[in-house]
Design an enzyme around this catalytic site. Structure first.
Site, PDB file in Angstrom:
ATOM      1  N   LYS A   1     -84.277 -50.158  81.995  1.00  0.00           N
ATOM      2  CA  LYS A   1     -83.191 -49.899  81.341  1.00  0.00           C
ATOM      3  C   LYS A   1     -82.458 -49.016  82.368  1.00  0.00           C
ATOM      4  O   LYS A   1     -81.519 -48.107  82.607  1.00  0.00           O
ATOM      5  CB  LYS A   1     -83.547 -49.381  80.016  1.00  0.00           C
ATOM      6  N   ASN A   2     -83.345 -48.503  83.220  1.00  0.00           N
ATOM      7  CA  ASN A   2     -82.954 -47.003  83.615  1.00  0.00           C
ATOM      8  C   ASN A   2     -82.715 -47.308  85.566  1.00  0.00           C
ATOM      9  O   ASN A   2     -81.980 -46.883  86.418  1.00  0.00           O
ATOM     10  CB  ASN A   2     -83.927 -46.048  84.357  1.00  0.00           C
TER      11      ASN A   2
ATOM     12  N   ARG B   1     -74.969 -41.623  77.430  1.00  0.00           N
ATOM     13  CA  ARG B   1     -74.804 -40.653  78.781  1.00  0.00           C
ATOM     14  C   ARG B   1     -74.317 -41.615  79.861  1.00  0.00           C
ATOM     15  O   ARG B   1     -74.001 -40.795  80.864  1.00  0.00           O
ATOM     16  CB  ARG B   1     -75.501 -39.852  79.331  1.00  0.00           C
TER      17      ARG B   1
ATOM     18  N   CYS C   1     -80.117 -39.636  73.742  1.00  0.00           N
ATOM     19  CA  CYS C   1     -82.111 -38.812  73.012  1.00  0.00           C
ATOM     20  C   CYS C   1     -81.802 -37.260  72.710  1.00  0.00           C
ATOM     21  O   CYS C   1     -81.129 -37.000  73.934  1.00  0.00           O
ATOM     22  CB  CYS C   1     -82.751 -39.540  73.777  1.00  0.00           C
TER      23      CYS C   1
ATOM     24  N   ASP D   1     -91.156 -40.023  80.349  1.00  0.00           N
ATOM     25  CA  ASP D   1     -91.130 -41.402  79.432  1.00  0.00           C
ATOM     26  C   ASP D   1     -92.674 -41.901  79.303  1.00  0.00           C
ATOM     27  O   ASP D   1     -92.625 -42.659  77.829  1.00  0.00           O
ATOM     28  CB  ASP D   1     -90.213 -42.933  80.211  1.00  0.00           C
TER      29      ASP D   1
ATOM     30  N   VAL E   1     -90.179 -32.486  83.134  1.00  0.00           N
ATOM     31  CA  VAL E   1     -88.981 -33.272  83.050  1.00  0.00           C
ATOM     32  C   VAL E   1     -87.965 -32.731  81.825  1.00  0.00           C
ATOM     33  O   VAL E   1     -86.969 -31.862  82.593  1.00  0.00           O
ATOM     34  CB  VAL E   1     -88.855 -34.011  83.536  1.00  0.00           C
TER      35      VAL E   1
END
Length: 440
Positions: free
Chosen positions: A23-24, A97, A121, A311, A333
Site C-alpha cells: 500500500k505504501n 493524502r 488516518c 505500522d 514516529v
C-alpha cells in the site's frame, strides 16, 4: 449504509492468505506513471481503496487506466493527460493524502496542480508543510484557499538543495517525483530510505531518471528532459504481512502468508521471535505461528527504517497484552498512535499511556505533551466489546483483539480497513474466523 462486523472470539486463525503489493508503494508508483511520455505497467497491485482513489484521480486527469483484478496488473497511459476541473478533484477531498504527491508530476505536465483538503488516518498531525516547503524550494508558488491548495510553477521547476527536519516518507516521495524532471541537480539530506522508497526509485530509474542514494540518507537526483514508461512488479506489503503474523500470535493460530518477503521484515521478525512467535521462510512466503509457550514481555521503540516500523506497533501491542509481565512501547514516529488502546482497555487490557519518553532515548515528542509511550501489563483475558475503528492499523488491531477475546464484539467503521487490506473479509473466512458482516 454503514457496515457492522459481528465477531465471535476465541478461535485460532489457521490457514493461508495471499499478500500482494505494498500500500505504501503502489499508489505512488501509479502517480509516477503521470511523469512518463509512454504507458507504464505495474504488477502485483492489490485491490484496496487507496488504489481505487488514485485510479479515479488519474482518470479525471485524462490518464487511461486498465486493470486486471485477477492478476493484479495495471496499465497506465498518460499520453492524453490534461488538467482536471477543480470540482472533479474536490470530489476526493478527505478520502486520502495521496493527492499531494500529484503536485510535481502535474506541474511538469501542465504547469499547475490543485490539491483538495487531505484526509487519511487520525494518528497525528502529519502536516503537509514538509511537502509545501519542498515544492517552494523547487520554485513553485503555493496559494491556499478554504477548499484546497493551488500550486503553480510560472518559471518552471529547478533543482534544489534540501534537508528534511525529519526523514518523512511522504516528503521524500515528493522530492523524488518533482526532482526527476526539474532543471539541474537536487540533493536531499535526511531522506527516508524505506524499502518502498527504494522501490519507487527503481521505478523512476527504469523511466530514465538518474538517482543516487548515499549511505548517510542523502539522495541526489539529476534532472532529465524526458521520462518514458516502466514495467515493474511492486514489492510485497510488509505491513500487511506483519499484521497477519500478529494475528497468528494473538489468537494462538498458524498462518501462512503467501508472497511475504523476509528481507524487508528483519526488525519485525527479530521482535516476533523474542516475544514467543515462530516463523519459517520458504520460496513462496512465510509461515507464522504461536510457539506454544508463554509470551515474553519486551521494551520496544518504533523508528524510521531500518528500525521497527510504526505500522507494526499497533497489532503487536495486542499480542503484548498476552505476554507474561510488563512491556514498554515508545512511539517516535506518530504522536497520537496510541489512541486505539482505549478500545483495548474496554476489552480488559491493562495499558497505561505516558507523556515521557520511556524508550532508550528521548524523541521529538518528549517535551510536547503527547501520550506517546505505553506500559502494557499481562496476560489478561480480553472480553468482547463494541468498537469503532479509528484508523487503518488500529482497526486491524481491534479486529484481531476481538478475534482473540471471549464473547462477541461488534465492530463499526470497518470500511477503513479496506484502505490497506485486500479482500480482508475473504481472508478472515479462509482462516476460519467466526465473523458476520451486516448493514447497520
Amino acid at each position: 449504509m454503514a457496515k457492522l462486523l459481528t465477531v465471535q472470539g476465541g478461535k485460532p486463525l489457521e490457514g493461508s492468505v495471499h499478500v500482494r503489493g505494498a500500500k505504501n508503494l503502489v499508489p505512488k508508483a501509479m502517480v509516477a506513471a503521470l511523469l512518463g511520455s509512454e504507458p507504464s505497467q505495474l504488477r502485483n497491485v492489490p485491490a484496496i481503496k487507496d488504489v481505487e482513489i488514485v485510479t479515479n484521480l488519474l482518470q479525471i486527469h485524462g490518464v487511461k487506466v486498465d486493470a486486471d483484478p485477477a492478476t493484479g496488473d495495471l496499465t497506465l497511459d498518460p499520453r492524453d493527460s490534461y488538467s482536471a476541473a477543480h470540482s472533479e478533484i474536490d470530489a476526493y477531498a478527505g478520502d486520502s493524502r495521496i493527492p499531494i504527491l500529484f503536485c510535481g508530476p502535474l506541474m511538469h505536465q501542465h504547469g499547475e496542480a490543485f490539491i483538495p483538503d487531505l484526509g487519511g488516518c487520525r494518528i497525528g498531525d502529519r502536516p503537509i508543510n514538509y511537502h509545501l516547503e519542498v515544492l517552494r524550494n523547487f520554485g513553485a508558488v503555493v496559494d491556499k484557499s478554504p477548499t484546497g491548495i493551488h500550486i503553480s510553477a510560472p518559471r518552471g521547476l529547478k533543482g534544489a538543495k534540501l534537508t528534511l527536519p525529519y526523514p518523512s516518507v511522504g516528503a521524500t516521495e515528493q522530492v523524488l517525483l518533482t526532482a526527476v524532471l526539474a532543471e539541474g541537480i537536487t540533493e536531499l539530506e535526511n531522506a527516508a530510505v524505506e524499502p518502498e522508497i527504494h522501490d519507487l526509485i527503481a521505478i523512476l530509474q527504469q523511466m530514465g531518471a538518474i538517482i543516487t542514494v548515499y549511505t548517510d540518507r542523502t539522495i541526489r537526483i539529476e534532472g532529465v528532459d524526458r521520462l518514458s514508461g516502466y514495467r515493474h512488479r511492486a514489492i510485497t506489503d510488509r505491513n500487511e504481512t506483519a499484521s497477519w503474523a500478529s494475528a497468528a500470535l494473538v489468537t494462538q493460530g498458524d498462518i501462512y502468508v503467501k508472497g511475504a518477503a523476509q528481507r524487508d521484515l528483519m526488525a519485525f521478525l527479530n521482535t516476533y521471535r523474542k516475544i514467543g512467535g515462530e516463523f519459517a521462510v520458504d520460496d513462496d512466503g512465510i509461515r507464522f505461528w504461536h510457539a506454544g509457550h508463554a509470551l515474553m514481555p519486551l521494551v520496544l521503540e518504533t523508528d524510521v527504517h531500518p528500525g521497527f516500523m510504526t505500522d507494526w506497533q499497533q497489532p503487536l501491542v495486542v499480542a503484548l497484552t498476552q505476554a507474561h509481565g510488563v512491556s514498554i512501547v515508545h512511539e517516535t514516529v506518530y504522536e497520537n498512535r496510541f489512541g486505539f488502546t482505549e478500545a483495548l482497555k474496554r476489552m480488559g487490557a491493562s495499558i497505561q499511556l505516558h507523556r515521557e519518553c520511556l524508550g532508550s532515548s528521548p524523541c521529538r515528542f518528549g517535551q510536547r505533551n503527547f501520550l506517546h509511550s505505553a506500559v502494557i501489563s499481562g496476560p489478561v483475558e480480553l472480553q468482547g466489546a463494541d468498537i469503532d475503528v479509528p484508523d487503518l492499523r488500529g482497526g486491524f488491531s481491534h479486529l484481531i483483539a476481538a478475534l482473540a477475546a471471549n464473547g462477541t464484539s461488534r465492530v463499526t467503521g470497518i470500511e477503513v480497513i479496506n484502505r490497506g487490506y485486500e479482500h480482508f473479509m475473504d481472508k478472515l473466512g479462509d482462516l476460519g474466523a467466526d465473523v458476520v458482516m451486516s448493514e447497520r
